[in-house]
Design a protein around this motif. Structure first.
Motif, PDB file in Angstrom:
ATOM      1  N   TYR A 103      -7.135  -0.251   4.968  1.00 51.09           N
ATOM      2  CA  TYR A 103      -7.838   0.764   5.754  1.00 51.09           C
ATOM      3  C   TYR A 103      -8.568   1.743   4.844  1.00 51.09           C
ATOM      4  O   TYR A 103      -8.318   1.825   3.633  1.00 51.09           O
ATOM      5  N   TRP A 150       1.154  11.076  11.224  1.00 49.10           N
ATOM      6  CA  TRP A 150       0.606  10.093  12.148  1.00 49.10           C
ATOM      7  C   TRP A 150       1.081   8.702  11.718  1.00 49.10           C
ATOM      8  O   TRP A 150       1.429   8.477  10.557  1.00 49.10           O
ATOM      9  N   ILE A 203       0.010   4.734  11.455  1.00 47.17           N
ATOM     10  CA  ILE A 203      -1.035   3.711  11.534  1.00 47.17           C
ATOM     11  C   ILE A 203      -0.440   2.473  12.183  1.00 47.17           C
ATOM     12  O   ILE A 203       0.549   1.930  11.695  1.00 47.17           O
ATOM     13  N   GLY A 235       3.400   3.094   6.776  1.00 46.45           N
ATOM     14  CA  GLY A 235       2.232   3.262   7.635  1.00 46.45           C
ATOM     15  C   GLY A 235       2.030   4.693   8.065  1.00 46.45           C
ATOM     16  O   GLY A 235       1.503   4.952   9.146  1.00 46.45           O
ATOM     17  N   ILE A 249      -9.346   5.909   4.993  1.00 45.15           N
ATOM     18  CA  ILE A 249      -8.934   7.147   5.656  1.00 45.15           C
ATOM     19  C   ILE A 249      -9.927   8.243   5.301  1.00 45.15           C
ATOM     20  O   ILE A 249     -10.288   8.412   4.128  1.00 45.15           O
ATOM     21  N   VAL A 277      -9.168   6.676  10.820  1.00 43.54           N
ATOM     22  CA  VAL A 277      -8.770   5.461  10.109  1.00 43.54           C
ATOM     23  C   VAL A 277      -9.793   4.379  10.422  1.00 43.54           C
ATOM     24  O   VAL A 277     -10.052   4.077  11.594  1.00 43.54           O
ATOM     25  N   GLU A 285       1.827   3.898   2.444  1.00 44.50           N
ATOM     26  CA  GLU A 285       1.443   2.589   2.981  1.00 44.50           C
ATOM     27  C   GLU A 285       2.647   1.770   3.410  1.00 44.50           C
ATOM     28  O   GLU A 285       2.549   0.947   4.321  1.00 44.50           O
ATOM     29  N   VAL A 302       0.403   8.451   7.791  1.00 48.82           N
ATOM     30  CA  VAL A 302      -0.706   9.287   7.322  1.00 48.82           C
ATOM     31  C   VAL A 302      -0.310  10.731   7.610  1.00 48.82           C
ATOM     32  O   VAL A 302       0.015  11.071   8.754  1.00 48.82           O
ATOM     33  N   HIS A 315      -8.366   4.391  14.318  1.00 50.74           N
ATOM     34  CA  HIS A 315      -7.698   5.558  14.884  1.00 50.74           C
ATOM     35  C   HIS A 315      -8.595   6.773  14.690  1.00 50.74           C
ATOM     36  O   HIS A 315      -9.347   6.844  13.708  1.00 50.74           O
TER      37      HIS A 315
END
Length: 1116
Positions: free
Chosen positions: A277, A332, A334, A318, A279, A289, A315, A320, A298
């Motif tokens: 991804y 958040w 992902i 997942g 960001i 995202v 990562e 953020v 997102h």
């Protein structure tokens, strides 16, 4: 300059700092944030440990702008090395977490460079433990830095001599180190430390990449893919194929722009490249995202205000994490496209052989749906099996019908349907064949509502129905295993006269024997519930064998005992809920209101709104944790809004709320069903894994403009809690609690009634009609843009059950100058006041004035306000009448009035004279005698009950110019000898301290004399008295910028705050102010200063607000 200094042991220390979050980084499952100069560690490893944190100041007077982990492996190094930098400051720390004990050990002292640091890279040294740092500086140079000795080893300069807006270092050794710099010329310039040099010894640029139409704020490079991403002022992201930047200078392929991404509504501050991804964060407070196909995956929105300043990604989980200018930190998740997409299912109702077209539907629970058609058929749809079942069919209920269901405590589901002829049919879903039906009205049934009362048996439920002429029936329904056992008419009620005369929602109150009812006219009604012992003459038991032709003549219908007519406007009230001792109502006016029953009457406490554009609020949902969810419609979208996280949890395009729809949720999933174009659509989604969405609560989305101390509370464990109010440019007021023992700040509630920015607050402590004995009351006034003035009663206290401080807000009154003008008599003869007038400052005029009216109501409060249109306005507010009245005004200053203060002189025989002190943009201070106005209000107790033409305050009794330009801070304090000490601070960076005394001539009338009538004729009030300013002590340059805050703490102690981010203490004496000590503050653009004394040790707390909030404690 010219100030005297004296040695003193006085000192100040920072207790709490709420500032924009400017840096974020993950170390395994620990999140490290940079908040001002403080490094704060949050433990996200488990649910039980979440929220625990460790904070430490590491950069002294610098803001942290970057945190870099040392990812170079070294077997002899314990813990994780962190390089923390910001401005020109740099330090290296060792992070370790053993048995949940977090430690940040300083490896190197704070180092200061000769230029700003834009980026940092850990570099391999000559031995295992000797790591170096590569530092990209603000003028396109890179320094090789040995942090162990605090010295630069070498510096390389690029031939491109310019200021940088961003930089990205690539490589782990000095001889392979490459810098990608974002220049002021909208270019990306790539150069290497060991590259070719020109005649001046500067390194030549290897590549120049152009394409952006604005400066470049962030650069990110992903070595595995050989791509580079840049974020710009032009609101775009650009992704470039650059290959291996560490390769040979002559082996580079041409740079290719892979794609340009537009999604942010404003400038893009930062970009990060991940494996799967991209960001980006921006000034629009959005975190987006992206996929590597250029698609938006997102769009996270939850921060208040204008900017997200920092982002970090884990990562593996997942995660953020974003940090905003609102001082908040959000987490958040992902999710891949399959897990996040909503399952929108069209049922194709007509193609399955079902009769009729769907007209009404209702979700019994997330697993089954009931649908009623225009043919009078009721179908059940099982969501797990996707099977239809016909459960009832009756032609009498075709064309027009209502359907409502309720789930009883014993898990039985009971259903009621009504038709246009006044019939109601009831049955259970377990046995739909056993129905009970009766004609209750001679006409249409307008509404049905099931209400499960907690005091009823588990097999009983109440049904409320509305028919013609506003008649509402209360039916008590009993069930058994085979169906409906009995239906008893408990009582009849009549709704107020209106065009659409039927109820929309019902809620029982647990105490007092009342229930509340909302109607289609938007009114909220309070009814007395029928007693259990009511005689049999007022009840009629309905059995299946009853004669259908039984007379419909009704007994005497009861009327409401209290009415809030049109509370939610003509579009109607949609729901009523009772929660935690309060009534909550929602409506199609876009508001939800908090109401309380006092002395058998409904009283509105607050009126609140959800997100912008949500003009139809249908229902409120309270989570088990007490968090409030707002369910409604925004244009054609169904929206679920979280007031806690300030975000839309769902937004589903369904065509709007003027259709049959239903929402249901469980612990694992949620369902939204609606009718559209003759078919049924179901939107189903699963709840994501439990993750903490809010790591740190936000404060305000814009600059803070004012702060006031409200109350001091003591918890059972002797922890002292101070309650503060903060106002902001974001139009909100936050009521927060501050623990003196831990320094923690928690938001208690938010007031969002203003339509424009809030400039000033005024508080009267210990007043207001507190309804609970353990609460501390206060009256709060707020004012600002659009000539808007609001008044609230606050009741603050400690809740022992929840172990938390609570604050109940009651809206008392509001006033707007443009609305006041609309109600004036002969207004065509008066120039209309500017609706853009701004209140600059307020002061409650001598809160000890005993102005009790003849009815024995609480005393009036007088409020003075300085305005941007050059006027001084005087208001009066009586809590019992909930009305703010403009009493008098004067345009003497003819320019913006920046500050207002009040003071009182005590006269012989117990009388007093009340004065105002105003300061304007021309540097002048004026003194006003308003005792005659106060006396006139005392003589006219009914004045606040009618419209009033403002009196003329006339001219001040005295005026003096003490500054060269505007006065931004003003404070006055009574001395022991009866005189007053006045301190002022201005835009000319100076402070002026003077002594104020009052003198009365032989012609000066006593308070309450007949000369008070001179106010109406415009004569100068107080013409026979004078205020003298003597013994002035000017300080020409005590600060390097505007003085925005002053407080006289004691007759011998003065505190001042300035835009130069200094809080200074001064000793006041015969020779003038003398410097005591000064403290650097981390709140930029300081706007206000508030002070209060500590409870025990004689120290003082200072609250400084601006771009953040900082609380500082003075140590005597």
């Amino acid at each position: 300059a010219g100030t005297q200094r004296e040695s003193s042991t006085a000192a100040m220390e920072s207790v709490t700092l709420l500032s924009p979050v400017t840096a974020l980084e993950f170390v395994e499952e620990y999140l490290i944030s940079g908040e001002g100069p403080n490094l704060t560690v949050y433990n996200l490893s488990s649910e039980s440990e979440k929220g625990k944190k460790h904070s430490q100041s590491v950069l002294q007077n610098y803001y942290i702008h970057g945190i870099k982990l040392c990812r170079i492996s070294c077997c002899k190094t314990t813990g994780t090395l962190l390089a923390v930098f910001g401005g020109k400051g740099l330090t290296v720390l060792q992070f370790s977490a053993c048995s949940q004990v977090i430690q940040l050990q300083e490896i190197s002292q704070l180092c200061e460079l000769h230029d700003w640091i834009w980026d940092l890279q850990w570099l391999e040294g000559s031995s295992e433990l000797a790591f170096y740092l590569g530092l990209a500086l603000g003028h396109n140079s890179v320094v090789l830095y040995d942090y162990t000795v605090g010295q630069p080893l070498k510096e390389a300069h690029c031939e491109e001599k310019c200021i940088l807006y961003s930089a990205c270092l690539v490589g782990q050794k000095w001889n392979e180190l490459v810098l990608v710099s974002g220049t002021v010329f909208n270019q990306l310039v790539v150069w290497r430390m060991e590259g070719r040099k020109n005649d001046e010894g500067r390194v030549k640029a290897e590549r120049r990449i152009s394409g952006h139409n604005g400066v470049i704020f962030s650069i990110s490079y992903l070595e595995d893919k050989g791509i580079l991403a840049s974020a710009s002022d032009d609101r775009s992201l650009r992704v470039w194929n650059v290959g291996d930047l560490k390769g040979s200078e002559d082996s580079h392929d041409p740079v290719e722009c892979l794609f340009v991404l537009y999604g942010h509504q404003s400038r893009v501050w930062s970009v990060k490249l991940l494996k799967d991804y991209i960001i980006s964060i921006g000034e629009d407070s959005a975190c987006i995202v992206w996929s590597y196909d250029g698609e938006m995956v997102h769009n996270f929105k939850g921060h208040k205000g204008r900017s997200i300043r920092a982002v970090a990604v884990h990562e593996g989980h997942g995660w953020v994490v974003t940090g905003g200018a609102d001082t908040g930190i959000r987490l958040w998740k992902i999710m891949d496209s399959k897990s996040q997409e909503r399952n929108l299912l069209q049922l194709n109702f007509s193609s399955t052989g079902n009769k009729g077209v769907p007209k009404a539907l209702i979700l019994v629970d997330p697993s089954q749906l009931l649908v009623m058609t225009d043919a009078g058929s009721i179908y059940r749809y099982e969501l797990p099996t996707r099977q239809w079942e016909l459960i009832l069919e009756d032609p009498k209920y075709q064309s027009y019908s209502l359907i409502e269901t309720a789930k009883l405590p014993n898990s039985s589901v009971i259903c009621a349907i009504g038709n246009i002829m006044g019939n109601i049919k009831m049955f259970t879903l377990s046995n739909p064949g056993a129905v009970l039906e009766k004609q209750f009205y001679e006409g249409k049934i307008h509404s049905l509502n099931w209400v499960v009362h907690e005091r009823q048996d588990s097999d009983r439920c109440s049904l409320f129905s509305s028919g013609p002429d506003g008649v509402m029936l209360w039916l008590k329904v009993s069930c058994h295993t085979n169906g409906i056992k009995s239906v008893v008419e408990e009582s009849r009620y009549v709704l107020p006269m209106c065009k659409q005369r039927w109820h929309t929602s019902i809620a029982f109150l647990p105490k007092g024997g009342f229930f509340v009812c909302g109607d289609r006219r938007g009114s909220l009604l309070l009814f007395a519930a029928a007693e259990e012992g009511r005689g049999s003459m007022q009840k009629s038991t309905l059995k299946k064998a009853e004669d259908a032709s039984q007379s419909l003549s009704e007994p005497c219908a009861e009327e409401p005992v209290s009415i809030l007519f049109g509370l939610h406007g003509k579009l109607g009230l949609t729901s009523v809920t009772f929660h935690d001792g309060y009534i909550y109502s929602t409506g199609r006016d876009g508001c939800y209101r908090q109401v309380k029953v006092e002395d058998g009457q409904l009283k509105v406490l607050r009126s609140l709104k959800a997100c912008k554009g949500m003009d139809w609020i249908e229902k409120l949902l309270f989570s088990p944790e007490g968090h409030l969810l707002v369910l409604g419609f925004q244009s054609t979208n169904f929206v679920l809004w979280s007031t806690r996280t300030n975000e839309k949890l769902h937004s589903i395009h369904c065509g709007g709320g003027h259709r049959s729809w239903s929402y249901s949720s469980s612990l694992t999933n949620e369902i939204f069903a609606y009718v559209k174009s003759g078919d049924i659509f179901i939107c189903q989604s699963k709840f994501p894994d439990n993750c903490q969405p809010i790591i740190k609560e936000c404060l305000h989305g814009r600059e803070l403009t004012c702060v006031r101390h409200l109350a001091r509370l003591r918890k059972p464990n002797d922890d002292v809690i101070d309650v503060l109010a903060t106002g902001s440019e974001d139009t909100t007021i936050n009521i927060v609690s501050f623990s003196e023992s831990t320094g923690n700040i928690s938001r208690l509630t938010t007031i969002s009634d203003h339509i424009s920015s809030i400039r000033t607050l005024a508080v009267v402590k210990g007043k207001g009609q507190a309804k609970e004995p353990l609460r501390s009351p206060a009256i709060l006034f707020s004012a600002g843009g659009r000539a808007e003035l609001e008044c609230y009663r606050l009741e603050m206290g400690y809740d022992g059950v929840r172990d938390e401080v609570i604050c109940q807000v009651v809206h008392l009154a509001s006033h707007r100058l443009d609305e006041h003008w609309d109600h004036m008599r002969n207004r065509h003869k008066v120039i209309k006041m500017d609706p853009e007038t701004r209140y600059m400052s307020m002061a409650v005029v001598d809160d000890g004035i005993d102005c009790v009216n003849g009815s024995g109501d609480p005393p009036c409060l007088f409020l003075a306000a300085g305005c941007s249109d050059g006027s001084l306005r005087l208001f009066v507010m009586t809590e019992s009448r909930r009305k703010l009245l403009l009493l008098a005004e004067s345009f003497y200053h003819q320019r913006c009035v920046l500050k207002v203060e009040t003071f009182t002189y005590q006269l012989p025989r117990g009388s007093s004279r009340v004065f105002l002190c105003t300061a304007a943009t021309d540097g002048s201070v004026a003194f006003w005698d308003i005792g005659h106005v106060v006396q006139r209000v005392k003589a006219n107790p009914g004045l606040t009950e009618k419209h009033h033409q403002p009196w003329d305050l006339g001219s001040p009794v005295s005026a003096v110019r003490v500054h060269q330009c505007g006065i931004n801070s003003l404070h006055i304090r009574r001395m022991e000898d009866g005189c007053h000490l006045l301190a002022s601070g201005g835009d000319d960076n100076s402070i002026h301290v003077c002594r104020v005394s009052w003198e009365a001539s032989s012609e000066d009338p006593s308070p309450g004399s007949s000369r008070c009538t001179g106010v109406a004729s415009g004569r100068a009030a107080g013409a026979g008295s004078s205020v003298r300013v003597t013994r002035g002590f000017p300080l020409p340059s005590p600060h390097a910028a505007h003085v925005t805050g002053l407080r006289i703490l004691r007759p011998d102690l003065l505190a001042s705050a300035s835009i130069d981010q200094r809080l200074t203490l001064w000793r006041l004496g015969e020779g003038g102010p003398r410097f005591l000590c000064s403290k650097f503050c981390h709140v930029a653009d300081a706007a206000d200063l508030e002070c209060w004394e500590a409870e025990a040790d004689g120290s003082c707390y200072f609250a400084l607000c601006g771009l953040g909030l900082q609380i500082i404690k003075s140590v005597p």
